[in-house]
Motif scaffolding. Structure first.
Motif, short mmCIF file in Angstrom:
data_model
loop_
_atom_site.label_atom_id
_atom_site.label_comp_id
_atom_site.label_asym_id
_atom_site.label_seq_id
_atom_site.Cartn_x
_atom_site.Cartn_y
_atom_site.Cartn_z
N LEU A 151 8.14 3.80 -3.38
CA LEU A 151 8.45 2.50 -3.96
C LEU A 151 7.38 2.08 -4.97
O LEU A 151 7.66 1.33 -5.90
N ASN A 152 6.15 2.57 -4.79
CA ASN A 152 5.13 2.34 -5.81
C ASN A 152 5.48 3.08 -7.10
O ASN A 152 5.13 2.63 -8.19
N ALA A 196 0.82 -1.21 0.00
CA ALA A 196 0.00 0.00 0.00
C ALA A 196 0.85 1.26 0.00
O ALA A 196 1.77 1.39 0.82
N PRO A 197 0.54 2.23 -0.87
CA PRO A 197 1.22 3.52 -0.77
C PRO A 197 0.77 4.34 0.43
O PRO A 197 1.53 5.17 0.94
N VAL A 198 -0.46 4.11 0.89
CA VAL A 198 -1.01 4.78 2.07
C VAL A 198 -1.69 3.71 2.92
O VAL A 198 -2.52 2.95 2.40
N ARG A 199 -1.36 3.66 4.21
CA ARG A 199 -1.97 2.66 5.10
C ARG A 199 -3.12 3.28 5.88
O ARG A 199 -2.94 4.27 6.57
N MET A 202 10.80 12.47 -3.92
CA MET A 202 9.98 11.93 -2.85
C MET A 202 9.06 13.00 -2.26
O MET A 202 7.94 12.70 -1.84
N ASP A 203 9.49 14.26 -2.24
CA ASP A 203 8.63 15.31 -1.72
C ASP A 203 7.40 15.50 -2.60
O ASP A 203 6.28 15.66 -2.10
N ALA A 204 7.62 15.50 -3.92
CA ALA A 204 6.49 15.64 -4.84
C ALA A 204 5.56 14.44 -4.75
O ALA A 204 4.34 14.58 -4.72
N ALA A 205 6.15 13.24 -4.70
CA ALA A 205 5.34 12.02 -4.62
C ALA A 205 4.53 11.98 -3.33
O ALA A 205 3.35 11.63 -3.32
#
Length: 615
Positions: free
Chosen positions: A611-612, A343-346, A574-577
């Motif tokens: 990582l996604n 999951a990108p968000v848990r 990573m900040d943008a993602a």
């Protein structure tokens, strides 16, 4: 109940960005039906493939991006396509030839989301685009890399994934407008414009140019600084080092080097021209005598941001992600068994891999939706999607502030909280009051002051902060004091969402953790954005986006083929993602709260989300 359960999406996306948007919506509960062609199928045709041969069922992009979807052969103009659109909430497409006006007339309550390279209008509408084109034309590629060489793109296709994140945000925002107003919405999302508006340096650099009347130039290559930082060799690879003024003592404690102690005991070390070279030499002596993992664990034990530069295969076996059970085993009827990202968000009852990526046309003869979707009749003019929603902003640097900026752009009332007695780390500038003579050489990230004048209140003038500070209100509270804490909790009672991305234990130490917040406001949604997660061996690790991109494998897949990784300059995808994922998390949690009536705690590990994007 998953947050997006009940949403119906027709996906006609033939690019990575649109497919990732569909993947996100499907992963959190939407029913996504992908209308495909047996030919000209860019996602299925993209390698690498499991096995030696090109196989439309075994491509890595297909297996990653099409999971949880159903597949139908055809197009939106055949009988099957029209029947699906009649029952759909969202049409997600990537073709500039789609007749949006006709579809709006035929399906007046439909969200039509166009995800293209250049947009649906303008002189470049219909032009083709690819990852390197988007980054070169819209992103900060001109300022990335060694000035003696060609500009560098990012590794992989992370820009397209970033666009997919933004598309998922746009889809939910537009759907909320339709559900209130009864009027369909067309969203025209240009991949290049998501790069122009990216927090990964681009917005800051554009404001820098506006303030100073000059472009940010490339400064990559192997560089040294009085603040030792950059990618440096270790005994078995490389590490990524970040050092700021508050962290000098932590660095010295880790190195335990008398020569370094002597360098930094000089009151004039910051202006001593010999310090950068001498300090880098001592740093190299330490890094090459340790493995990547040893260096990271020793440094992080003292709170000094040093991370291993991992290759993607290293990440698959990393103990932190193993303990968090992030990677899972998947079984596909054609591709066999493989490991996939989680999951990108848990969130509770959030992400679910209900089914693997479908074989081509597997559901052509057995999909149907009822077309009797509840209609909404309203004489009220459409409002901004988040009008009436209040968000408490407790964020720092770029990732968190980018999330709240996006929510503010969508109409939310953003209330930013700062402590007037604590200067937030590289959020409102590098230093509270940088000397005038230093500003000229602070670079594109820290040197963006109007006319290079820091002024009497530099923290309100720097492009680093102002780039994302629009549509926000500001208050100051000292949460270390009882009055400040109680005032903060009173404010929490009026809020819908709180977002924070501080060090992982900070809010608990301040007495404003989830238990305290939920007791004061059971309807509150708390979105926490730790770098690597709220649990696991690395939970308390510190660093910037460039550190954790290295940890997750992105740092190892970019650079010049004839150069060592230590020549790479810092990038901050990573900040943008994370920012766009934070906005998506808020929209999903708000949507579910409309049905449950209660708030929830959401964990967005910035590494797991990214990582996604690496896939």
């Amino acid at each position: 109940m998953q947050p997006l359960e009940g949403i119906r999406v027709v996906e006609l996306a033939n690019n990575l960005a649109g497919a990732y948007a569909g993947r996100l919506l499907a992963g959190y509960g939407a029913d996504v039906i992908k209308i495909e062609s047996a030919s000209n199928n860019a996602v299925r045709e993209a390698g690498p493939f499991i096995g030696d041969d090109v196989d439309l069922e075994k491509g890595a992009f297909h297996l990653h991006l099409n999971a949880n979807k159903r597949s139908v052969l055809g197009d939106i103009d055949d009988s099957n396509g029209k029947q699906l659109l009649a029952g759909a909430d969202i049409l997600l497409h990537s073709e500039s030839q789609v007749d949006v006006e006709r579809l709006q007339e035929e399906f007046p309550q439909l969200v039509i989301l166009s995800v293209t390279s250049w947009g649906m209008t303008g002189p470049c509408a219909g032009f083709k685009g690819e990852e390197i084109i988007h980054y070169a034309y819209g992103g900060p590629m001109s300022a990335t890399g060694n000035p003696e060489k060609s500009p560098l793109k990012m590794g992989g296709d992370v820009g397209q994934y970033q666009c997919g994140n933004m598309a998922a945000v746009a889809a939910l925002a537009a759907l909320s407008v339709v559900e209130r107003s009864g009027r369909g919405v067309h969203v025209d999302l240009s991949n290049i414009e998501t790069q122009v508006a990216s927090i990964d340096r681009r917005m800051t650099y554009l404001l820098y140019g506006s303030y100073r009347g000059e472009n940010v130039e490339r400064t990559g290559g192997y560089t040294v600084s009085p603040f030792p930082m950059g990618c440096r060799p270790a005994s078995d690879g490389h590490v990524q080092v970040s050092t700021l003024v508050p962290w000098i003592g932590r660095m010295l404690a880790t190195l335990d080097d008398p020569e370094m102690e002597a360098l930094y005991s000089d009151p004039d070390w910051i202006t001593n021209e010999d310090v950068p070279v001498l300090a880098d030499a001592q740093l190299l002596g330490w890094t090459v005598s340790n493995t990547r993992q040893e260096a990271m664990e020793k440094a992080q034990g003292n709170g000094w941001p040093v991370t291993a530069v991992n290759a993607p295969l290293d990440v698959l076996n990393d103990k932190h992600f193993a303990e968090r059970e992030f990677f899972t085993e998947a079984e596909h009827p054609e591709a066999g068994t493989f490991r996939q990202v989680g999951a990108p968000v848990r969130m509770t009852d959030g992400w679910s891999d209900r089914c693997m990526a479908p074989t081509l046309g597997a559901d052509t003869d057995n999909v149907s939706w009822n077309s009797d979707r509840p209609s909404v009749a309203s004489n009220e003019p459409p409002t901004l999607p988040l009008e009436g929603v209040r968000v408490l902003d407790m964020t720092v640097v770029w990732a968190g502030p980018y999330a709240t900026q996006l929510l503010g752009d969508l109409g939310a009332d953003i209330v930013r909280v700062d402590n007037p007695w604590i200067f937030p780390t590289v959020t409102r500038g590098l230093l509270p009051r940088p000397p005038q003579e230093m500003v000229q050489d602070l670079g594109g990230i820290f040197g963006g002051y109007p006319d290079t004048e820091p002024g009497s209140r530099p923290w309100n003038r720097v492009a680093l902060f102002n780039a994302h500070a629009r549509n926000k209100r500001s208050i100051t509270l000292d949460l270390r004091k009882d009055l400040g804490r109680e005032t903060f909790l009173d404010l929490i009672e009026t809020c819908d969402v709180m977002i924070e991305n501080n060090s992982v234990d900070l809010i608990d130490k301040l007495g404003i953790g989830w238990d305290e917040l939920h007791e004061r406001n059971p309807n509150l949604i708390l979105i926490r954005m730790p770098s690597v997660g709220l649990s696991g061996p690395y939970r308390s690790y510190l660093g910037f986006g460039v550190n954790f991109e290295a940890l997750c494998g992105l740092g190892a897949i970019r650079g010049y083929p004839d150069a060592d990784l230590s020549e790479n300059d810092g990038v901050y995808h990573m900040d943008a993602a994370s920012g766009s994922a934070g906005a998506l998390a808020a929209l999903m949690a708000l949507r579910r709260r409309e049905k449950t009536g209660v708030g929830e705690l959401v964990e967005l590990s910035q590494c797991e989300n990214m990582l996604n994007h690496i896939g």
